[in-house]
Write an enzyme that holds these catalytic residues in place. Structure first.
Site, PDB file in Angstrom:
ATOM      1  N   GLU A   6       0.848  -1.205   0.000  1.00  0.00           N
ATOM      2  CA  GLU A   6       0.000   0.000   0.000  1.00  0.00           C
ATOM      3  C   GLU A   6       0.869   1.234   0.000  1.00  0.00           C
ATOM      4  O   GLU A   6       2.005   1.182   0.475  1.00  0.00           O
ATOM      5  CB  GLU A   6      -0.818   0.056   1.301  1.00  0.00           C
ATOM      6  CG  GLU A   6      -1.889  -0.956   1.390  1.00  0.00           C
ATOM      7  CD  GLU A   6      -2.448  -1.034   2.809  1.00  0.00           C
ATOM      8  OE1 GLU A   6      -2.258  -0.096   3.605  1.00  0.00           O
ATOM      9  OE2 GLU A   6      -3.073  -2.049   3.094  1.00  0.00           O
ATOM     10  N   CYS A  13      28.786  22.849  27.960  1.00  0.00           N
ATOM     11  CA  CYS A  13      28.799  23.816  29.037  1.00  0.00           C
ATOM     12  C   CYS A  13      28.521  22.993  30.289  1.00  0.00           C
ATOM     13  O   CYS A  13      27.522  22.282  30.353  1.00  0.00           O
ATOM     14  CB  CYS A  13      27.689  24.843  28.820  1.00  0.00           C
ATOM     15  SG  CYS A  13      27.405  25.844  30.284  1.00  0.00           S
ATOM     16  N   ASP A  33       1.394  10.356   3.693  1.00  0.00           N
ATOM     17  CA  ASP A  33       2.123  11.222   4.614  1.00  0.00           C
ATOM     18  C   ASP A  33       1.167  12.208   5.288  1.00  0.00           C
ATOM     19  O   ASP A  33       1.009  13.353   4.862  1.00  0.00           O
ATOM     20  CB  ASP A  33       3.223  11.968   3.853  1.00  0.00           C
ATOM     21  CG  ASP A  33       4.285  12.494   4.801  1.00  0.00           C
ATOM     22  OD1 ASP A  33       4.221  12.174   6.005  1.00  0.00           O
ATOM     23  OD2 ASP A  33       5.173  13.223   4.341  1.00  0.00           O
ATOM     24  N   TYR A  62      -6.940   2.311   6.464  1.00  0.00           N
ATOM     25  CA  TYR A  62      -6.082   1.181   6.078  1.00  0.00           C
ATOM     26  C   TYR A  62      -6.118   0.006   7.046  1.00  0.00           C
ATOM     27  O   TYR A  62      -5.353  -0.937   6.896  1.00  0.00           O
ATOM     28  CB  TYR A  62      -4.645   1.636   5.876  1.00  0.00           C
ATOM     29  CG  TYR A  62      -4.033   2.348   7.070  1.00  0.00           C
ATOM     30  CD1 TYR A  62      -3.868   1.700   8.277  1.00  0.00           C
ATOM     31  CD2 TYR A  62      -3.630   3.681   6.972  1.00  0.00           C
ATOM     32  CE1 TYR A  62      -3.328   2.344   9.365  1.00  0.00           C
ATOM     33  CE2 TYR A  62      -3.075   4.338   8.057  1.00  0.00           C
ATOM     34  CZ  TYR A  62      -2.929   3.665   9.249  1.00  0.00           C
ATOM     35  OH  TYR A  62      -2.396   4.299  10.334  1.00  0.00           O
ATOM     36  N   CYS A  71      25.616  31.339  29.074  1.00  0.00           N
ATOM     37  CA  CYS A  71      26.031  31.747  30.419  1.00  0.00           C
ATOM     38  C   CYS A  71      27.493  32.188  30.469  1.00  0.00           C
ATOM     39  O   CYS A  71      27.998  32.548  31.534  1.00  0.00           O
ATOM     40  CB  CYS A  71      25.793  30.617  31.413  1.00  0.00           C
ATOM     41  SG  CYS A  71      26.912  29.234  31.201  1.00  0.00           S
ATOM     42  N   CYS A 126      23.533  26.861  34.276  1.00  0.00           N
ATOM     43  CA  CYS A 126      23.384  27.512  32.966  1.00  0.00           C
ATOM     44  C   CYS A 126      21.899  27.631  32.624  1.00  0.00           C
ATOM     45  O   CYS A 126      21.186  26.618  32.562  1.00  0.00           O
ATOM     46  CB  CYS A 126      24.099  26.698  31.897  1.00  0.00           C
ATOM     47  SG  CYS A 126      23.739  27.249  30.232  1.00  0.00           S
ATOM     48  N   LYS A 128       2.206   4.590   1.487  1.00  0.00           N
ATOM     49  CA  LYS A 128       2.311   5.110   2.853  1.00  0.00           C
ATOM     50  C   LYS A 128       1.984   6.600   2.788  1.00  0.00           C
ATOM     51  O   LYS A 128       2.794   7.418   2.357  1.00  0.00           O
ATOM     52  CB  LYS A 128       3.707   4.871   3.418  1.00  0.00           C
ATOM     53  CG  LYS A 128       3.826   5.289   4.864  1.00  0.00           C
ATOM     54  CD  LYS A 128       5.108   4.740   5.465  1.00  0.00           C
ATOM     55  CE  LYS A 128       5.172   5.027   6.948  1.00  0.00           C
ATOM     56  NZ  LYS A 128       5.265   6.455   7.260  1.00  0.00           N
ATOM     57  N   CYS A 142      30.283  29.469  26.638  1.00  0.00           N
ATOM     58  CA  CYS A 142      28.857  29.163  26.421  1.00  0.00           C
ATOM     59  C   CYS A 142      28.122  30.400  25.903  1.00  0.00           C
ATOM     60  O   CYS A 142      28.206  31.470  26.516  1.00  0.00           O
ATOM     61  CB  CYS A 142      28.221  28.696  27.731  1.00  0.00           C
ATOM     62  SG  CYS A 142      26.437  28.462  27.615  1.00  0.00           S
ATOM     63  N   LYS A 165      10.893   3.182   3.161  1.00  0.00           N
ATOM     64  CA  LYS A 165      10.988   4.641   3.083  1.00  0.00           C
ATOM     65  C   LYS A 165      11.710   5.026   1.800  1.00  0.00           C
ATOM     66  O   LYS A 165      12.791   4.489   1.520  1.00  0.00           O
ATOM     67  CB  LYS A 165      11.770   5.178   4.287  1.00  0.00           C
ATOM     68  CG  LYS A 165      11.033   5.024   5.608  1.00  0.00           C
ATOM     69  CD  LYS A 165       9.875   6.004   5.688  1.00  0.00           C
ATOM     70  CE  LYS A 165       9.206   6.019   7.037  1.00  0.00           C
ATOM     71  NZ  LYS A 165       9.848   6.777   8.052  1.00  0.00           N
TER      72      LYS A 165
HETATM   73  S1  IVH Z   1      -0.324   0.411   8.769  1.00  0.00           S
HETATM   74  C1  IVH Z   1       0.308  -1.382  12.985  1.00  0.00           C
HETATM   75  N1  IVH Z   1      -0.729   1.493   6.414  1.00  0.00           N
HETATM   76  O1  IVH Z   1       2.514   5.297   8.852  1.00  0.00           O
HETATM   77  C2  IVH Z   1       0.765  -0.376  12.029  1.00  0.00           C
HETATM   78  N2  IVH Z   1       0.214   2.845   8.120  1.00  0.00           N
HETATM   79  O2  IVH Z   1       4.490   4.063  11.412  1.00  0.00           O
HETATM   80  C3  IVH Z   1      -0.345   0.291  11.375  1.00  0.00           C
HETATM   81  N3  IVH Z   1       0.631   5.156   7.461  1.00  0.00           N
HETATM   82  O3  IVH Z   1       1.595   6.836  11.502  1.00  0.00           O
HETATM   83  C4  IVH Z   1       0.089   1.149  10.288  1.00  0.00           C
HETATM   84  N4  IVH Z   1      -0.101   4.977   5.389  1.00  0.00           N
HETATM   85  O4  IVH Z   1      -0.532   6.224  10.219  1.00  0.00           O
HETATM   86  C5  IVH Z   1      -0.271   1.677   7.657  1.00  0.00           C
HETATM   87  N5  IVH Z   1      -1.170   2.327   4.304  1.00  0.00           N
HETATM   88  C6  IVH Z   1      -0.727   2.516   5.547  1.00  0.00           C
HETATM   89  C7  IVH Z   1      -0.232   3.761   5.983  1.00  0.00           C
HETATM   90  C8  IVH Z   1       0.242   3.880   7.286  1.00  0.00           C
HETATM   91  C9  IVH Z   1       0.412   5.793   6.302  1.00  0.00           C
HETATM   92  C10 IVH Z   1       1.218   5.755   8.675  1.00  0.00           C
HETATM   93  C11 IVH Z   1       0.536   5.380   9.956  1.00  0.00           C
HETATM   94  C12 IVH Z   1       1.608   5.548  10.991  1.00  0.00           C
HETATM   95  C13 IVH Z   1       2.855   5.323  10.213  1.00  0.00           C
HETATM   96  C14 IVH Z   1       3.448   3.969  10.549  1.00  0.00           C
END
Ligand code: IVH
Length: 668
Positions: free
Chosen positions: A113, A422, A117, A222, A407, A427, A115, A404, A310
């Site tokens: 899926e 420091c 943001d 999700y 201070c 401080c 991810k 510093c 990532k």
């Molecule tokens: S699954 C148990 N699926 O990514 C883990 N997370 O560290 C459940 N996020 O803040 C997360 N898209 O909100 C999952 N398709 C996706 C996602 C997703 C974004 C975010 C999630 C969390 C971070 C995971």
């Protein structure tokens, strides 16, 4: 029009508008022109104004509530909202695949899926009606942002089936909304939002839902937290179930039979990513089968059945305008690069970490240089290197001061350390940073007392140590800049609430050297009270698995200081809790109790102990307590007047105990 006719028509209009809204916002396939939608909406608004008794929580007129909130209530999540482990390259993905297949010992199908943001949210529905929406918070406790989430039109106020369910997903700001917001901000001469994620988070943290409504946020769901019925045995079926209930899920998901297919999917998105109408920061890979997911289980932080890939960091070139020095809580002097603002990885960057003096020297960084900046997702931007061949001769060497900046005490460099420090315990910068740390979310979590408020209070001599926070009065706070009656009353409430935090929050907040949030939790679980910990010997500390030599020494030294003892006495007499309140750690593998690794549901009224006590006890014995009965439930504890959950358990043939039997088991 009489009431009965009005009632009938209002129901008809609600259904029509909910259906049109669903087609427009969830399916992205409107079936009627906007004008028709607006006309029905107007008619419903008029009807509800004339007959207020017709108003329903799931009416599309209820998306923007009229009331401005005082503060966000805290919400405890039914099951913790975990985060994900990271993969940065193909090898990490292959390692993940190997671990997974080894653990389940059979073929595995993955779901890939995008991810998204944005920020994680949890939505609760009871009998199909949206009743509560919350942020992730620290994973265990979030904030109730229902009113703001209702303004997101793709979040259904009523589901297409009457199920009780908790779903999780990502709220986000589409790129178009982000650009529109920054355009307005620019016209008004306000600071611009750095990226869509911050803008989305900021919008959902507004106390006035009208502001959130104006930001045009969206959501993708999700996952399922808990449900009264789940017609699915796998994640992919679960997502289809969410679609059927009327939720918006992301359609770019794909099932992959092998890790090579996963890698192909991931690589495909590296180039396509800029063309999406929203920001993504990676790909999430999940084991599809629920059975395999539960076999794999989770660690304290993240599930073993999923991983986040990532995207690689992006690099850009900009000018180094200056270097700023700051003094941290432990006295370490950190240089920060001040840059000519530049866009990278979806954000505008104007500061970057330089870590320490050695790095400045190694990279031969001069003021005025053209520098390469690297940024990946939410990671702090870094200066990678200097483009020395672009120098004009105007660049100047940076000289680290010997004293510093705050201070003026002489700075020292301990043997074997790269950092300049420091070491003046008085401080002001260190004290101020320590106070900021104390109120931060992972520590005492005092909302409304951020860096700015602390700095003002400190500058005005109203606080000089953490115990002073509990002596603040409303009048003192009112005198601060930008503090009205409402924010003062919220802040006082937040200070009061922090007194009942469990011990680990206070321990972490005290800023004992080497004691991070995780170690604080281990210490709190092992010693139960501050007194026990304060009198622990080095040997007793070392006997705990995760506590090493350095930390044990630091803890003993901390409690030997007279100032620390006095501070703790002051905190205690101010009413700050000094005891651990959470569950004791027992891993499912270690625990030989009947609850180990089992999913247990509590229903009806318990008479001998509270639900929460029962829950904590079961969890301490390695069990999981869930809110709803499903095929995955192993055991149901039925108290007095147990109703539908008990019935469901009986239908599914799940083992049922009464409270008596539970107590017998606890006392074993
Ligand atoms: S699954 C148990 N699926 O990514 C883990 N997370 O560290 C459940 N996020 O803040 C997360 N898209 O909100 C999952 N398709 C996706 C996602 C997703 C974004 C975010 C999630 C969390 C971070 C995971």
């Amino acid at each position: 029009m009489d009431l009965q006719t009005a009632e009938h028509r209002a129901a008809e209009l609600r259904n029509l508008l909910n259906q049109y809204g669903y087609e427009y916002y969830v399916l992205d396939k409107p079936s009627v022109p906007d004008s028709e939608y607006d006309r029905y909406m107007q008619e419903l608004l008029e009807l509800e104004a004339k007959f207020p008794q017709l108003n329903r929580a799931d009416s599309p007129t209820q998306r923007v509530g009229g009331n401005i909130l005082d503060l966000f209530e805290k919400v405890e999540h039914t099951a913790p909202m975990l985060s994900l482990g990271n993969a940065f390259n193909e090898q990490d993905l292959k390692d993940f695949d190997r671990r997974v297949r080894q653990a389940v010992g059979e073929e595995v199908t993955y779901v890939c899926e995008l991810k998204i943001d944005g920020l994680a949210v949890s939505l609760r529905y009871e009998e199909g009606l949206f009743i509560q929406g919350a942020t992730r918070g620290d994973g265990t406790i979030g904030e109730d942002i229902t009113a703001n989430l209702k303004t997101i039109k793709s979040i259904p106020l009523r589901l297409r089936e009457n199920v009780s369910i908790e779903v999780r997903g990502e709220a986000y700001m589409p790129k178009s909304s982000f650009h529109a917001l920054n355009k307005v901000k620019e016209e008004r001469g306000e600071d611009l939002a750095a990226n869509p994620r911050n803008a989305a988070a900021g919008s959902l943290r507004q106390l006035d839902p009208k502001i959130a409504a104006s930001r045009n946020l969206d959501v993708f769901l999700y996952g399922i937290g808990a449900a009264s019925k789940i017609e699915a045995t796998s994640h992919s079926e679960g997502l289809n179930f969410l679609d059927r209930l009327g939720f918006k899920t992301n359609k770019e998901r794909q099932k992959c039979g092998t890790i090579d297919e996963v890698i192909e999917y991931v690589n495909g998105w590296v180039d396509r990513r800029p063309h999406l109408p929203y920001e993504i920061d990676g790909i999430v890979i999940k084991v599809d089968s629920y059975k395999q997911q539960s076999e794999l289980g989770t660690t304290a932080k993240s599930p073993r059945w999923a991983i986040a890939f990532k995207f690689p960091a992006e690099e850009v070139v900009t000018t180094l305008l200056g270097i700023e020095l700051s003094v941290g809580r432990t006295g370490v002097i950190t240089p920060t690069a001040i840059l000519k603002p530049v866009k990278v990885a979806g954000s505008t960057v104007q500061r970057a970490s330089l870590h320490n003096e050695d790095l400045i020297r190694e990279k031969d960084i001069k003021l005025g240089d053209q520098v390469v900046i690297k940024k990946a997702g939410d990671i702090i931007p870094e200066v990678v290197n200097v483009l020395a061949d672009q120098r004009t001769g105007e660049e100047v060497d940076f000289v680290m001061p010997s004293h510093c900046p705050e201070c003026e005490n002489e700075l020292v460099r301990f043997e074997g350390e790269v950092a300049l420090r420091c070491i003046n315990p008085k401080c002001p910068a260190q004290i101020r940073e320590g106070l900021i740390h104390f109120v931060s979310r992972t520590a005492m979590n005092i909302d409304g007392m951020g860096e700015k408020v602390i700095s003002q209070l400190f500058a005005e001599n109203l606080i000089s140590d953490v115990a002073d926070i509990y002596k603040l009065t409303g009048d003192q706070l009112l005198a601060l800049e930008r503090m009205g009656e409402k924010s003062v009353s919220n802040l006082l409430k937040a200070i009061e609430a922090s007194k009942s935090n469990s011990l680990e929050k206070l321990l972490f907040g005290l800023g004992i050297r080497h004691v991070g949030a995780k170690a604080a939790k281990t210490l709190a679980q092992s010693f139960d009270t501050m007194d026990n910990l304060a009198s622990a010997t080095k040997e007793e500390l070392l006997a705990i698995n995760e506590i090493g030599e350095k930390m044990a020494d630091a803890i003993v030294t901390f409690f030997e200081q007279e100032e620390a003892v006095e501070l703790l006495e002051e905190l205690s007499s101010a009413g700050v809790n000094m005891e651990y309140k959470g569950a004791k750690p027992v891993s499912a593998e270690e625990s030989d109790s009947v609850f180990a690794g089992k999913t247990v549901v509590l229903t009806g009224k318990l008479e001998q102990l509270s639900r929460n006590e029962a829950k904590e006890k079961i969890e301490a014995l390695g069990g999981n307590v869930s809110g709803s009965v499903s095929k995955k439930t192993h055991l149901v504890i039925a108290g007095v007047e147990a109703g539908s959950k008990l019935k469901k358990a009986q239908e599914l043939g799940i083992e049922v105990w009464d409270e008596e039997k539970l107590l017998v088991e606890f006392n074993k």
